[in-house]
Design a protein around this motif. Structure first.
Motif, short mmCIF file in Angstrom:
data_model
loop_
_atom_site.label_atom_id
_atom_site.label_comp_id
_atom_site.label_asym_id
_atom_site.label_seq_id
_atom_site.Cartn_x
_atom_site.Cartn_y
_atom_site.Cartn_z
N THR A 27 80.10 -48.01 40.08
CA THR A 27 80.01 -47.00 40.76
C THR A 27 79.69 -47.20 42.41
OG1 THR A 27 78.74 -45.28 39.49
CG2 THR A 27 78.79 -45.10 41.10
N VAL A 28 80.74 -46.96 42.92
CA VAL A 28 80.21 -47.29 44.48
C VAL A 28 80.63 -46.18 45.21
CG1 VAL A 28 81.44 -50.03 43.90
CG2 VAL A 28 83.09 -47.95 45.04
N GLY A 29 80.29 -46.82 46.82
CA GLY A 29 80.15 -45.66 47.61
C GLY A 29 78.89 -44.99 47.51
N ASN A 30 78.49 -43.89 48.76
CA ASN A 30 77.72 -43.17 49.04
C ASN A 30 77.99 -41.62 49.44
OD1 ASN A 30 76.89 -42.80 51.57
ND2 ASN A 30 76.05 -45.17 51.36
N ALA A 31 77.46 -40.50 48.38
CA ALA A 31 77.67 -38.92 48.76
C ALA A 31 77.54 -38.86 50.64
CB ALA A 31 76.61 -38.62 47.87
N LYS A 32 76.53 -40.24 51.41
CA LYS A 32 76.22 -39.96 52.74
C LYS A 32 77.62 -39.28 53.04
CE LYS A 32 73.10 -40.30 56.02
NZ LYS A 32 73.04 -41.62 57.01
N CYS A 33 78.69 -40.46 52.34
CA CYS A 33 79.35 -40.96 53.43
C CYS A 33 80.78 -40.44 53.20
CB CYS A 33 80.31 -42.80 53.86
SG CYS A 33 78.67 -43.82 54.25
N GLY A 34 80.14 -40.22 51.78
CA GLY A 34 81.71 -38.53 51.45
C GLY A 34 82.70 -39.20 51.24
N ASP A 35 81.82 -40.22 50.16
CA ASP A 35 83.43 -40.44 49.28
C ASP A 35 82.15 -41.72 47.90
OD1 ASP A 35 83.30 -42.79 50.96
OD2 ASP A 35 85.44 -42.17 51.75
N ILE A 36 82.18 -41.30 46.52
CA ILE A 36 81.78 -41.99 45.52
C ILE A 36 83.14 -42.21 44.47
CG2 ILE A 36 80.22 -41.80 43.54
CD1 ILE A 36 78.50 -40.37 45.55
N MET A 37 83.26 -43.47 43.38
CA MET A 37 84.07 -43.67 43.25
C MET A 37 83.27 -43.65 41.56
SD MET A 37 87.17 -45.14 44.75
CE MET A 37 88.66 -44.27 46.08
N LYS A 38 83.35 -43.18 40.12
CA LYS A 38 82.93 -44.20 39.00
C LYS A 38 84.09 -44.09 38.63
CE LYS A 38 79.24 -42.93 36.57
NZ LYS A 38 77.94 -41.77 36.05
N ILE A 39 83.93 -45.67 37.96
CA ILE A 39 85.35 -45.74 37.04
C ILE A 39 84.37 -45.98 35.18
CG2 ILE A 39 86.77 -47.96 36.67
CD1 ILE A 39 87.97 -46.71 38.78
N TYR A 40 85.11 -45.85 34.32
CA TYR A 40 84.34 -45.91 32.84
C TYR A 40 85.80 -46.21 32.26
CZ TYR A 40 81.70 -41.70 33.59
OH TYR A 40 80.10 -40.98 34.10
N MET A 41 85.05 -47.50 32.25
CA MET A 41 86.28 -48.65 31.31
C MET A 41 85.45 -48.81 29.80
SD MET A 41 86.76 -51.69 33.76
CE MET A 41 87.74 -51.60 35.20
#
Lengths: 140, 390
Positions: A27-41
């Protein structure tokens, strides 16, 4: 403002969702800045056999997540680590300058998931962050 | 296309265009060329327009000055009063949720040595007259408080603030760009000294606005040059635009109560339906003291631009105060100003109505919105494990 490819990946994103028995999650990014990406592999024998994502963010964030997962699906870990944000942008026929950070985030999300795989599998490797951390809000 | 972004700009009315057309071709003379008949006719029409607009806000024609729009009017009011009155004081009071035309002008003046107090607002975006009163010092020369907020629609207690300013002997400016033609304005009753308006917000043309300047207010010029606008604002008059603005405002103020009633009904229908149908949603702004045409929401766990894009693909035009639409990393200062955390402010959506909108359009919008919100939530990592918990 967005290319047709971006709009296509935004409205019909590939690989959305979760993988229940994922062995790599980043998971990268944060909600404060308005973008979060979560990758499952799901990684088997160093090959990314399955990949899914969830993204909170703008149209470009969703499209870059979708494209990035497309680009690494079925690839080896080493190949996935070669993925650059530039390649994601090119595959989407470009992004507006203000949205380039989204592609950095996508690259970082892939790397974070692979790092998680290394950590969980007891592989002592540290992936260096090649991205611009001020842009991706990625905390190490 | 279903247009629900009337706070951004409005469609011009055919009647307004018709009223303007002769001033592009037949009566195209320069309104300041007093010796040509074409110029005189233009001048006469312009002065009638001035009287018309002035009368609709309780002012006299001599107190109304045309500008290129709302931003110029705001710049003129604030910079003009600051420069002309700097020997009296260097303190200006405004609020944290003003339009950037006011905020950035105040920030510019801070760099020039002026002091600015940015009075915070409550959770509904409303400024307290008491807070304004307490902020006034013997150095205060101007109070600038918006009539109604452009993002969340909250209407401020303008008459009360005007009364306080009058009592304290401080000039009172209000940015009424969103309020003009939408709610009743009376500069006399409300003790307003300066008021900004913009024609394209009430079905008039873009590129024309006005600043009301109460007789006797000491204000410096902003645009120097010719002697137009009684020597206070140079530039060849935008005659057609001015005629269009007068026509548009007259029509907006005609049967205002009736139109307001219809708009409020539609507005409340949207608000009630959205809050009922979509969980984890909040209304931004005051429930009652808000513009008749404004709805503003925050949908948790999703981001505004993707919401806006999704609606746009289906032909609905709305707006958002998310960072991705503001061109910066921060979401709207208004949403932060009412105390929302960043992650909630990112998920904002504004749908603003006009008299052209129909019940059918609103129903189509209300039908399209919930599945879009759900789709984006299903895609959001923030929504994981949230569903069904409320």
């Amino acid at each position: 403002m967005y290319s047709e490819k971006v709009m296509d990946h935004f409205s019909n994103p590939r690989n959305v969702g979760e993988i229940e028995d994922a062995n790599a999650v980043g998971t990268v990014g944060n909600a404060k800045c308005g973008d979060i990406m979560k990758i499952y592999m799901k990684i088997e024998n160093d090959i990314i056999v399955d990949i899914k994502f969830k993204t909170f963010g703008c149209g470009a964030a969703v499209a870059t997540s979708s494209m990035a997962t497309e680009l690494v699906k079925g690839k080896s870990i080493d190949e996935a680590l070669q993925l650059t944000n530039k390649a994601v942008v090119e595959a989407l026929d470009g992004l507006p300058p203000a949205k380039l950070h989204c592609s950095v985030l996508a690259e970082e999300a892939i790397r974070a998931a692979i790092q998680d795989y290394y950590d969980k599998s007891g592989i002592e490797k540290k992936i260096e962050c090649s991205g611009d951390c001020e842009h991706c809000h990625h905390t190490h | 296309m279903i247009y629900l972004d009337n706070a951004a700009t409005t469609k011009m009315k055919d009647s307004v265009i018709s009223a303007m057309l002769p001033y592009f071709t037949e009566t195209f003379g320069n309104a300041s060329s007093t010796y040509t008949s074409a110029g005189q006719a233009a001048r006469r029409a312009m002065n009638e327009a001035r009287e018309k607009i002035a009368s609709l806000i309780g002012a006299t024609a001599r107190e109304l000055y045309f500008t290129s729009g709302g931003s110029e009017a705001d710049n003129w009011a604030i910079k003009g009063v600051a420069l002309k009155n700097k020997d009296k004081g260097n303190h200006i009071i405004t609020t944290t949720v003003e339009h950037h035309a006011v905020l950035h002008t105040c920030q510019f003046l801070e760099k020039q040595g002026f002091e600015v107090t940015y009075v915070p607002v409550d959770e509904f975006g409303m400024v307290s007259p008491e807070d304004i009163k307490n902020a006034i010092t013997d150095k205060t020369i101007l109070v600038s408080v918006m009539f109604a907020n452009n993002e969340i629609g909250t209407i401020n207690p303008i008459a009360e603030i005007g009364g306080i300013c009058k009592e304290k002997g401080v000039y009172f400016h209000t940015d009424a760009v969103q309020a003009t033609g939408a709610v009743e304005i009376d500069v006399e009753k409300m003790n307003i000294d300066l008021l900004s308006m913009s024609a394209h917000k009430f079905h008039g043309p873009k590129g024309v606005g006005a600043l009301y300047i109460r007789k006797g207010v000491k204000i410096e010029n902003l645009i120097h040059g010719g002697a137009q606008e009684s020597g206070r604002r140079a530039t060849t008059e935008n005659v057609a635009g001015i005629i269009g603005m007068a026509q548009a405002l007259s029509e907006a103020c005609e049967n205002m109560q009736e139109k307001t009633k219809k708009l409020v009904q539609m507005r409340d229908y949207i608000i009630d339906t959205v809050l009922r149908e979509i969980p984890y949603t909040r209304l931004n702004g005051h429930r009652e003291k808000r513009l008749p045409n404004n709805t503003s929401f925050c949908f948790r766990y999703i981001e505004g631009e993707s919401l806006l894009l999704s609606l746009d693909m289906l032909g609905f035009v709305v707006s958002s105060g998310s960072a991705c639409t503001s061109g910066s990393l921060d979401p709207s200062h208004v949403l932060l100003g009412i105390g929302l955390p960043h992650e909630i402010a990112h998920g904002s959506l504004r749908a603003s109505l006009s008299e052209f909108n129909t019940k059918e359009e609103i129903d189509a919008f209300l039908k399209a919105l919930p599945p879009i919100v759900q789709r984006l939530r299903d895609m959001s990592p923030l929504y994981e494990g949230v569903e069904g918990k409320e």
